[in-house]
Design a protein around this motif. Structure first.
Motif, PDB file in Angstrom:
ATOM      1  N   PHE A  45       1.019   1.136   2.265  1.00 53.33           N
ATOM      2  CA  PHE A  45       0.864   1.454   0.850  1.00 53.33           C
ATOM      3  C   PHE A  45      -0.517   2.033   0.559  1.00 53.33           C
ATOM      4  O   PHE A  45      -1.505   1.706   1.218  1.00 53.33           O
ATOM      5  N   CYS A  46      -0.539   2.954  -0.410  1.00 55.71           N
ATOM      6  CA  CYS A  46      -1.764   3.647  -0.805  1.00 55.71           C
ATOM      7  C   CYS A  46      -2.275   3.085  -2.121  1.00 55.71           C
ATOM      8  O   CYS A  46      -1.498   2.655  -2.969  1.00 55.71           O
ATOM      9  N   GLU A  47      -3.580   3.155  -2.288  1.00 48.39           N
ATOM     10  CA  GLU A  47      -4.192   2.854  -3.567  1.00 48.39           C
ATOM     11  C   GLU A  47      -5.500   3.630  -3.663  1.00 48.39           C
ATOM     12  O   GLU A  47      -6.011   4.125  -2.655  1.00 48.39           O
ATOM     13  N   PRO A  48      -6.057   3.773  -4.877  1.00 49.47           N
ATOM     14  CA  PRO A  48      -7.304   4.516  -5.033  1.00 49.47           C
ATOM     15  C   PRO A  48      -8.463   3.862  -4.278  1.00 49.47           C
ATOM     16  O   PRO A  48      -8.470   2.647  -4.053  1.00 49.47           O
ATOM     17  N   PRO A  73       9.469  -3.852   3.558  1.00 48.62           N
ATOM     18  CA  PRO A  73       8.074  -3.896   3.114  1.00 48.62           C
ATOM     19  C   PRO A  73       7.094  -4.265   4.220  1.00 48.62           C
ATOM     20  O   PRO A  73       5.959  -3.781   4.237  1.00 48.62           O
ATOM     21  N   SER A  74       7.511  -5.115   5.143  1.00 44.88           N
ATOM     22  CA  SER A  74       6.597  -5.559   6.195  1.00 44.88           C
ATOM     23  C   SER A  74       6.214  -4.423   7.141  1.00 44.88           C
ATOM     24  O   SER A  74       5.204  -4.503   7.855  1.00 44.88           O
ATOM     25  N   ARG A 107       2.293  -6.150   4.997  1.00 46.27           N
ATOM     26  CA  ARG A 107       1.394  -6.725   5.998  1.00 46.27           C
ATOM     27  C   ARG A 107       0.239  -5.803   6.365  1.00 46.27           C
ATOM     28  O   ARG A 107      -0.813  -6.252   6.793  1.00 46.27           O
ATOM     29  N   LYS A 108       0.447  -4.508   6.236  1.00 50.53           N
ATOM     30  CA  LYS A 108      -0.581  -3.566   6.652  1.00 50.53           C
ATOM     31  C   LYS A 108      -1.702  -3.487   5.612  1.00 50.53           C
ATOM     32  O   LYS A 108      -1.486  -3.716   4.431  1.00 50.53           O
ATOM     33  N   LYS A 109      -2.886  -3.128   6.088  1.00 53.16           N
ATOM     34  CA  LYS A 109      -3.993  -2.913   5.166  1.00 53.16           C
ATOM     35  C   LYS A 109      -3.703  -1.681   4.314  1.00 53.16           C
ATOM     36  O   LYS A 109      -3.051  -0.744   4.771  1.00 53.16           O
ATOM     37  N   PRO A 110      -4.204  -1.667   3.066  1.00 57.53           N
ATOM     38  CA  PRO A 110      -3.935  -0.507   2.212  1.00 57.53           C
ATOM     39  C   PRO A 110      -4.625   0.755   2.726  1.00 57.53           C
ATOM     40  O   PRO A 110      -5.704   0.689   3.309  1.00 57.53           O
ATOM     41  N   ASP A 142       3.937   9.767   5.488  1.00 65.58           N
ATOM     42  CA  ASP A 142       2.817   9.076   6.125  1.00 65.58           C
ATOM     43  C   ASP A 142       2.603   7.689   5.537  1.00 65.58           C
ATOM     44  O   ASP A 142       1.921   6.847   6.122  1.00 65.58           O
ATOM     45  N   ALA A 143       3.127   7.455   4.351  1.00 67.48           N
ATOM     46  CA  ALA A 143       3.059   6.145   3.696  1.00 67.48           C
ATOM     47  C   ALA A 143       4.326   5.985   2.870  1.00 67.48           C
ATOM     48  O   ALA A 143       5.040   6.960   2.605  1.00 67.48           O
ATOM     49  N   GLU A 144       4.602   4.759   2.468  1.00 67.71           N
ATOM     50  CA  GLU A 144       5.849   4.492   1.741  1.00 67.71           C
ATOM     51  C   GLU A 144       5.638   4.101   0.278  1.00 67.71           C
ATOM     52  O   GLU A 144       6.553   4.251  -0.531  1.00 67.71           O
TER      53      GLU A 144
END
Length: 377
Positions: A253-256, A248-249, A277-280, A296-298
């Motif tokens: 991650f993506c969000e609307p 996870p670190s 840890r990363k910004k969304p 490109d994202a997990e």
């Protein structure tokens, strides 16, 4: 005995060509669009935006599917309402846009009769998309412009077309006209848009169509077509796969983008619990599913606010593409999404979780359970 999947190759071929055509239509409209242009953009009763492109894509897709498979046998679930268009100032621009697009159809390998269309034919084509889906039969599911706000702002949006057969999504096609073709540029520019990027213009080739058919274990991507879409174009598509990252670190991650129907604070809590840890990566539309499918994202987390019901056209195509690319998509309770119960994802447990693999998915589900106890959702 495991059920043998049916072959939907013909339907997939037509769907991919239609989405390429629809993306070309959207690009033309977007180039001429201004957020304040009252002739191109209107508000619906729920205050969401609708544009010439939304109605035009729905009419074009409806017309071509009916021509290809027979209007009597085609059931289409889609977002836009024909009666609203009939009373709108957008009607004439939509008719002109539809006919301009249909005239280009042969370039995409789509043979059509009976064009150009008149006002009533365009309204009829849009009105034909009035199916409510369900567990029996075949239903096409269309979101003509997913992420209309992103479209109006010149940012990310998608054209999404899926086919449901006996309650299961069996093919999905996702057109992403502003999404970079090359991997790495998503992280290069965090908001996934070409504006203000330091990447050189020749690097920023944008526009692609992703697609998958259920049970193949493969998902594919083509750059948007600007010449003729030849019969053997599928041979030149490249396969895409989800990321192999399980920590996870190290995950993105993506969000609307919008806060109206989703809770950024809750996803932030889940991210903290699981050690992200990363910004969304905040992205408009089903492009979030494209980011997961291509690696490109997990992680994609979506938790709607109380009272909001998820619609099948916002997820069907993207979910299947992620799954066939090797990812996992469930509700927040770990159950598969149910596309067989009409236009809404009924029975959804809290939210939607899409991950690049089972290990990450299990960790996110566990973090949701921990975070839920202290949330106000």
């Amino acid at each position: 005995m495991e059920e043998v999947e049916r072959d939907f190759s013909k339907e997939l071929d037509v769907a991919v060509r239609i989405v390429h055509l629809a993306c070309a239509l959207c690009q033309r409209v977007q180039r001429s669009l201004k957020p304040t242009n009252a002739d191109q953009v209107k508000s619906k009763d729920d205050d969401s935006l609708v544009t010439v492109a939304d109605y035009s894509v729905q009419a074009v897709v409806s017309w071509i599917l009916s021509e290809s498979f027979g209007s009597e046998s085609v059931s289409i679930v889609a977002e836009e309402d024909a009666q609203m268009l009939a009373k709108s100032e957008l009607l004439q621009p939509v008719v002109e846009t539809v006919n301009a697009s249909l005239l280009e159809a042969p370039r995409f390998g789509l043979k059509l009769l009976g064009i150009p269309l008149g006002l009533n034919q365009v309204i009829e084509a849009i009105g034909r998309c009035n199916s409510s889906g369900g567990p029996k039969g075949r239903h096409w599911v269309l979101d003509p412009v997913d992420g209309t706000l992103g479209f109006v702002r010149g940012n990310q949006y998608a054209v999404a077309l899926a086919l449901i057969d006996e309650g299961r999504v069996v093919l999905g096609v996702l057109g992403c006209p502003n999404y970079p073709v090359k991997k790495g540029l998503v992280n290069h520019h965090h908001q996934v848009t070409s504006e203000n990027s330091s990447a050189s213009p020749d690097m920023w080739e944008k526009g692609c169509v992703m697609y998958a058919m259920r049970g193949t274990g493969k998902a594919w991507m083509q750059p948007l077509v600007y010449g003729d879409l030849k019969v053997d174009s599928f041979k030149h598509a490249r396969s895409i796969q989800v990321s192999t990252i399980e920590d996870p670190s190290l995950s993105t991650f993506c969000e609307p983008v919008e806060k109206a129907n989703t809770s950024h604070s809750f996803t932030e809590g889940v991210a903290h619990t699981v050690g992200l840890r990363k910004k969304p990566l905040r992205v408009y539309s089903m492009v979030k599913y494209a980011a997961i499918a291509r690696g490109d994202a997990e992680i994609y987390m979506r938790f709607a606010r109380a009272g909001y019901k998820e619609k099948i056209w916002d997820h069907a195509a993207g979910v299947l593409i992620v799954q066939e690319a090797g990812g996992v998509v469930t509700d927040a309770g770990g159950r598969p999404l149910d596309f067989s119960r009409g236009i809404y994802l009924e029975g959804l447990d809290r939210g939607i979780i899409a991950c690049s693999g089972a290990v990450l998915h299990e960790k996110i589900i566990g973090a949701v359970d921990v975070s839920w106890e202290c949330s106000l959702l």
